[in-house]
Design a protein around this motif. Sequence first.
Motif, PDB file in Angstrom:
ATOM      1  N   SER A 133       0.829  -1.201   0.000  1.00 51.32           N
ATOM      2  CA  SER A 133       0.000   0.000   0.000  1.00 51.32           C
ATOM      3  C   SER A 133       0.865   1.254   0.000  1.00 51.32           C
ATOM      4  N   VAL A 134       0.311   2.305  -0.603  1.00 50.65           N
ATOM      5  CA  VAL A 134       0.847   3.660  -0.522  1.00 50.65           C
ATOM      6  C   VAL A 134      -0.234   4.481   0.167  1.00 50.65           C
ATOM      7  N   LEU A 135      -0.007   4.829   1.420  1.00 50.18           N
ATOM      8  CA  LEU A 135      -1.045   5.444   2.244  1.00 50.18           C
ATOM      9  C   LEU A 135      -1.170   6.939   1.957  1.00 50.18           C
ATOM     10  N   THR A 136      -2.406   7.391   1.725  1.00 51.28           N
ATOM     11  CA  THR A 136      -2.651   8.816   1.503  1.00 51.28           C
ATOM     12  C   THR A 136      -3.622   9.416   2.508  1.00 51.28           C
ATOM     13  N   LEU A 137      -4.253   8.566   3.327  1.00 52.08           N
ATOM     14  CA  LEU A 137      -5.216   9.055   4.313  1.00 52.08           C
ATOM     15  C   LEU A 137      -5.050   8.270   5.609  1.00 52.08           C
ATOM     16  N   PRO A 138      -4.412   8.847   6.626  1.00 51.65           N
ATOM     17  CA  PRO A 138      -4.224   8.117   7.892  1.00 51.65           C
ATOM     18  C   PRO A 138      -5.517   8.068   8.685  1.00 51.65           C
ATOM     19  N   ALA A 139      -5.901   6.861   9.087  1.00 54.76           N
ATOM     20  CA  ALA A 139      -7.142   6.713   9.851  1.00 54.76           C
ATOM     21  C   ALA A 139      -7.300   5.297  10.380  1.00 54.76           C
ATOM     22  N   THR A 140      -7.307   4.330   9.474  1.00 51.30           N
ATOM     23  CA  THR A 140      -7.789   2.997   9.825  1.00 51.30           C
ATOM     24  C   THR A 140      -6.706   2.051  10.327  1.00 51.30           C
ATOM     25  N   GLY A 141      -5.445   2.313   9.998  1.00 50.12           N
ATOM     26  CA  GLY A 141      -4.393   1.367  10.350  1.00 50.12           C
ATOM     27  C   GLY A 141      -4.341   0.162   9.435  1.00 50.12           C
ATOM     28  N   SER A 142      -5.161   0.156   8.377  1.00 51.08           N
ATOM     29  CA  SER A 142      -5.214  -1.005   7.485  1.00 51.08           C
ATOM     30  C   SER A 142      -3.887  -1.264   6.803  1.00 51.08           C
ATOM     31  N   GLU A 143      -3.039  -0.247   6.739  1.00 48.73           N
ATOM     32  CA  GLU A 143      -1.740  -0.385   6.089  1.00 48.73           C
ATOM     33  C   GLU A 143      -0.785  -1.295   6.855  1.00 48.73           C
ATOM     34  N   MET A 144      -1.139  -1.682   8.088  1.00 48.67           N
ATOM     35  CA  MET A 144      -0.239  -2.539   8.863  1.00 48.67           C
ATOM     36  C   MET A 144      -1.009  -3.566   9.677  1.00 48.67           C
ATOM     37  N   ASN A 145      -2.144  -4.032   9.123  1.00 43.28           N
ATOM     38  CA  ASN A 145      -2.869  -5.108   9.805  1.00 43.28           C
ATOM     39  C   ASN A 145      -3.479  -6.060   8.794  1.00 43.28           C
ATOM     40  N   ASN A 146      -4.159  -7.071   9.289  1.00 46.97           N
ATOM     41  CA  ASN A 146      -4.700  -8.121   8.428  1.00 46.97           C
ATOM     42  C   ASN A 146      -6.219  -8.149   8.439  1.00 46.97           C
TER      43      ASN A 146
END
Length: 385
Positions: A133-146
């Motif tokens: 992923s290339v994160l553009t909106l910090p919020a959900t933490g989905s970029e580092m979870n399953n």
Amino acid sequence: MNDFNFYNPTRIVFGKNTIAQLDALVPAKARVLVLYGGESARKNGTLDEVRTALGDRDVQEFGGIEPNPAFETLMQAVEQIQREKNDFLIAVGGGSVIDGTKFIAAAACFEGDPWSIMETHGSNVTQALPFASVLTLPATGSEMNNGAVITRSATHTKLPFMSPHVFPQFSILDPTKTFTLPEKQVANGVVDAFVHVVEQYLTYPVDARVQDRFSEGLLQTLIEIGPKLMTDKQNYDLCANLMWTATLALNGLIGAGVPQDWSTHMIGHELTARYGIDHARTLAIVLPANLQVRRAAKREKLLQYAARVWGITNGNEEERIDAAITKTRTFFESLGLPTTLSAYNLGEQDINAIVGQLEAHGMTALGEKSDLTPEISRRILEASL
């Protein structure tokens, strides 16, 4: 502290100009599918940066993944992957795009009805395509979870799934990519991350001192930077702290070895699925009422939350709990997120439908002790009017 098994294989590449590192991180012969939401990623140049970094690889695109990603849209991406033989996915966006990409990665390898992935909450996933992923909106933490949450528009069903097969291989976090976000999305991100922490922290004590202190630090950081971001949203240091806080809020670290609630999320999902209210805004509605209705069960942690997070030490115990809940509500509202159903023109006449959806989706034993019944959910909704 409870026993736990903590595993997180996602590499984080954090900082300015880090998209260029895609060339070293993506296999040289990969057939890449880049997935994104609306046109903002193209207009602000992020998609061009991604394509440039990928060099001469075979790169295709799939756009239009909605906030609260729709199963129907995601299946179109699955069909494209199967037709074009893509073997590496890159999500460019926020939690919705990353969540959607997790489902696509699993569904593209799945034999049988893909919706059953959601019905089994991911227990039947045995493999998935590799993705980043290339994160553009910090919020959900989905970029580092399953984990991911997917909506089936046809039935107004919004369900979560988890699988060890859908951790991102890596995620690129460049805080400068958040500079053009609308104020509303920044505020939503602050509240989303805040409630993620609360769901893992505000339960009952198990003498998990490390996790408690981590959680309290994350909450205090959000309280400190949230209002500043509303007037200074291109401040790199503020954006960097929000991005990393949101990632840490839901990468498994603070939830290891502690009871977790998630009832605010489950009730909130039904509000989003039925009425289209932004996810974070449903959390702002439900959480204060949830804490109020369940204050007896959460008493010890509410008092700890009052003292350590908000600095509330005066008054008797009931007064301190009242003050902490009020502070929470006021914080959300200061960021522009209403905390009542009535703010969205919803009233008592809508509560039966929401409770009915919870029952239909099996959300009948929620909370850290699995004792939050539909009747308690009804009381929470009534308290949020």
